[in-house]
Design an enzyme around this catalytic site. Structure first.
Site, short mmCIF file in Angstrom:
data_model
loop_
_atom_site.label_atom_id
_atom_site.label_comp_id
_atom_site.label_asym_id
_atom_site.label_seq_id
_atom_site.Cartn_x
_atom_site.Cartn_y
_atom_site.Cartn_z
N PRO A 243 7.85 41.59 58.58
CA PRO A 243 6.21 41.53 58.50
C PRO A 243 5.82 42.40 57.37
O PRO A 243 6.43 43.16 56.82
CB PRO A 243 5.67 42.16 59.83
CG PRO A 243 7.02 42.98 60.40
CD PRO A 243 8.33 42.18 59.95
N ALA B 9 10.52 45.21 49.06
CA ALA B 9 11.67 45.66 48.51
C ALA B 9 12.76 44.43 48.88
O ALA B 9 13.48 43.75 48.07
CB ALA B 9 12.43 46.73 48.95
N ASP C 202 13.42 52.86 49.70
CA ASP C 202 13.32 51.30 50.26
C ASP C 202 14.29 50.44 49.42
O ASP C 202 15.25 49.57 50.03
CB ASP C 202 11.93 50.57 49.93
CG ASP C 202 10.94 51.02 51.27
OD1 ASP C 202 11.36 52.02 51.89
OD2 ASP C 202 10.13 50.43 51.38
#
Ligand code: PMV
Length: 312
Positions: free
Chosen positions: A99, A108, A150
């Site tokens: 999501p 990322a 990330d």
């Protein structure tokens, strides 16, 4: 056609404080992922690249996208790294089950999947380090001042102990443990949460620095607990981390509701994960409580709840 994937991620401990130099711990989440399919476009002129992404509603030639479009940026910077890339024509199709704007690393992961697929398709696969660096550059568009956690955890696909600007440290997981991830369904762009913490930090530097130091202590203790397989110890550490995040102002009524529901149904501990102010929460659970806690999360308003294991 060449296909490449990249997983989602969850931050177990240390979000936000990590932007201010404290450590954080993140793990890949393989149940959700971004996929990039790259193929040739035989009829197009050399150098032409067509991009399609259902999640963002993109269907355009690369050069027609705004220069700060994240899909354009990662594709262009990947092509710039590859000798003779301009002789090729490419069609890039992106799908993702992660999501958007929910703390699970969707931006990322899309970047990493594209960099991998494009470089592999042109027969010049980039190193993990290079892919991570390209994705970091795009994170700046999403986050403003990203810590780099990330792109690192998603590129290396391993649990990491991360300190901004320092070489990656992999964490050895002493005993596999179970996580539940619950989605509030409230989209919350990380850039806004990061900016709100920044405003507080500017207004009350000492208070915020003290909070960040406390988070740093929790992260170090959590690393020891994870490495020694002391799973039950992670619960109280998560709860402490959540209190500090709430003090930073990045929790929300929806997150609090899901966290309370998980704890009420027997989770060891629970907290928001990622930027906060919406998005997802995580809970450490025992496998026998998995179902009951999932049900409690859905009952408390989670739009989705799923399990993942750390250390497999
Ligand atoms: O919301 P996410 O999953 O992109 O995570 C952001 C983590 C922060 O610590 C809030 C920001 C950062 O760059 O580390």
């Amino acid at each position: 056609m060449t296909r490449a994937h990249a997983p989602g991620k969850a931050i177990l401990f240390g979000e936000h404080a990590v932007v201010y130099g404290r450590p954080a711990i993140a793990v890949p989440v393989h149940q959700i992922r971004a996929t990039a399919d790259v193929s040739d476009l035989p009829e197009a002129p050399a150098g032409a690249v067509f991009l399609e992404s259902e999640a963002t509603g993109t269907r355009a030639w690369l050069n027609d996208l705004p220069e700060d479009d994240p899909l354009r940026r990662i594709t262009q910077s990947t092509l710039d790294r590859l000798p003779a890339a301009s002789r090729h024509t490419l069609s890039i199709h992106i799908t993702s089950t992660i999501p958007i704007a929910s703390g699970l690393g969707s931006g990322a992961a899309v970047s990493v999947a594209i960099a991998r697929a494009v470089s592999q398709h042109l027969g010049q696969p980039l190193t993990i380090e290079a892919v991570s660096a390209l994705a970091f550059d795009v994170e700046r568009l999403h986050h403003g001042t990203p810590s780099g956690i990330d792109n690192t955890v998603i590129s290396y696909e391993t649990p990491v102990y991360f300190v901004r600007g320092q070489p990656i440290e992999r964490i050895k997981v002493g005993a596999i443990f179970d996580l539940l991830i619950g989605d509030t369904g409230v989209p919350a762009p990380t850039v806004e949460a990061v900016a709100s913490v920044r405003r507080r930090w500017e207004a009350e530097r000492e208070t915020m620095e003290t909070l960040f130091d406390s988070v740093g202590d929790i992260v170090r203790r959590a690393r020891t607990a994870i490495e020694s397989g002391h799973v039950a110890a992670l619960g109280p550490l998560m709860n402490e981390n959540q209190s500090l995040l709430a003090e930073m102002g990045v929790s929300s009524p929806e997150l609090d509701r899901l966290i309370d529901a998980a704890l009420g149904a027997g989770a060891f501990g629970a907290k928001l994960s990622g930027g906060g102010m919406g998005g997802n929460m995580i809970a450490v659970v025992t496998p026998d409580r998995n179902r009951a806690i999932t049900a409690a999360l859905l009952q408390a308003g989670a739009t989705r709840a799923f399990a993942t294991q750390v250390g497999t």
